[in-house]
Design an enzyme around this catalytic site. Structure first.
Site, PDB file in Angstrom:
ATOM      1  N   LYS A   1       0.845  -1.205   0.000  1.00 52.04           N
ATOM      2  CA  LYS A   1       0.000   0.000   0.000  1.00 52.04           C
ATOM      3  C   LYS A   1       0.879   1.253   0.000  1.00 52.04           C
ATOM      4  CE  LYS A   1      -3.792  -2.402   2.186  1.00 52.04           C
ATOM      5  NZ  LYS A   1      -4.424  -2.894   3.406  1.00 52.04           N
TER       6      LYS A   1
ATOM      7  N   GLN B   1      -4.576  -1.640   9.653  1.00 51.42           N
ATOM      8  CA  GLN B   1      -4.443  -2.961   9.040  1.00 51.42           C
ATOM      9  C   GLN B   1      -5.021  -4.027   9.976  1.00 51.42           C
ATOM     10  OE1 GLN B   1      -3.172  -3.517   5.825  1.00 51.42           O
ATOM     11  NE2 GLN B   1      -3.983  -5.557   6.167  1.00 51.42           N
TER      12      GLN B   1
ATOM     13  N   ASP C   1     -11.100   2.804   3.820  1.00 56.23           N
ATOM     14  CA  ASP C   1     -11.394   1.370   3.683  1.00 56.23           C
ATOM     15  C   ASP C   1     -12.897   1.133   3.476  1.00 56.23           C
ATOM     16  OD1 ASP C   1      -9.450  -0.554   3.603  1.00 56.23           O
ATOM     17  OD2 ASP C   1      -9.157  -0.668   5.770  1.00 56.23           O
TER      18      ASP C   1
END
Ligand code: NDP
Length: 285
Positions: A53, A97, A120
């Protein structure tokens, strides 16, 4: 019939070029899109995802801020860091995460991220906005699948979509996004009886199960569009999807491979959401 391959790698590369161009435009207006990723603990898979990422962020000209915290960090400390990032104007997207260590409540953490920076798309406010068809950050994997389908040019309206899997991050939202596009959606899961009776009716079949090569040719209607979300290892340790590619590609009309299918789209849509957030911070696209 031999299926046409939906090349996620190529489509993702094209999208990334478009995003990089938009990033340059925003920079010329004085805003650099910034993504902060919080990594807690030492999970190797998580480290790999986070690295990828960060790398993509930098390739597209965005600001990337990695925050690492030890496995034993307290929930209070993690929430305080998120609060700090919520207030930081150089950060437009915050991603924690997952999975988190067991002593930390994932739901509380997700809900502490500002919905305006929830790139997200996991915050209940964004999920609710998505369900009601309002402007929202869409969860990255389902959004990537939607883009792949749109790239095939196959019409979605009126199509029967069967989603195998009902997780909060893939199965449920991908069905919702396609319902928003006027498809007719059926969800299947581990308690579904006679799975193939349902899957054989699918014009578009989405497999998000997490079992290697679970969907066989018998599950698929001739000419169907088959999207394989699975990222698994087979007995030989080789990367494979949820769909038995060799046999299903003889029957389907379109199919995504694993790798180079859905996978590259997930990070791409994360970058898109970060760009969108940065752009909305100065009034939107
Ligand atoms: P989950 O384990 O959260 O969900 C799996 C779903 O499959 C559940 O809804 C489960 O049903 C259903 N299922 C399990 N067994 C069966 C069965 N025998 N018949 C029908 N349905 C069944 O997985 P995720 O949604 O998180 O991920 C699915 C796959 O996608 C994994 O391989 C994962 O690695 C991959 N993935 C890929 C991403 C990408 O970027 N390409 C991103 C995210 C995930 P029930 O609800 O009843 O338990």
């Amino acid at each position: 019939m031999t299926a046409e391959i939906i090349n996620g790698k190529e489509i993702a590369a094209k999208k990334r070029l478009e995003i990089a161009e938009e990033v340059q435009k925003l920079k010329s207006e004085g805003v650099t899109p910034g993504l902060s990723v919080i990594l807690v603990g030492n999970n190797d898979a998580s480290k790999t995802y986070v690295k990828s990422k960060q790398k993509t962020c930098e390739e597209l000209g965005m600001y990337s801020l990695l925050i690492t915290m030890p496995e034993e960090v307290s929930e209070v400390e993690l929430l305080a860091k998120i609060e700090e990032l919520n207030a930081d104007p150089s950060i437009h997207g915050i991603l924690v995460q997952l999975p988190l260590p067991k002593h930390i409540d994932e739901t509380r953490v997700i809900e502490s991220i500002s919905p305006l920076k929830d790139v997200d798309g996991f915050h209940p406010i964004n999920i609710g906005r998505m369900m009601t068809g309002q402007n929202a950050f869409l969860p990255c994997t389902p959004y990537g699948i939607l883009v792949l389908l749109e790239e095939t040019g196959v019409q979605l309206e009126g199509k029967h979509v069967v989603v195998v899997g009902r997780s909060n991050i893939v199965g449920k939202p991908v069905g919702q996004l396609l319902l928003n596009k006027n498809a007719t959606v059926t969800y299947c899961h581990s308690k579904t009886k006679d799975l193939s009776v349902h899957t054989r009716q699918a014009d578009i079949l989405i497999a998000a199960v997490g079992i290697p090569n679970f969907i066989k040719a018998d599950h698929v209607k001739e000419g169907a569009v088959v999207i394989d979300v699975g990222i698994n290892r087979n007995e030989a340790g080789k990367l494979c999807g949820d769909v038995a590619f060799d046999e299903v590609s003889e029957k389907a009309g379109y199919i995504t491979p694993v790798p180079k299918g859905v996978g590259p789209m997930t990070i791409t849509m994360l970058m898109y959401n970060t760009l969108k957030s940065a752009s909305e911070s100065i009034g939107g696209f």
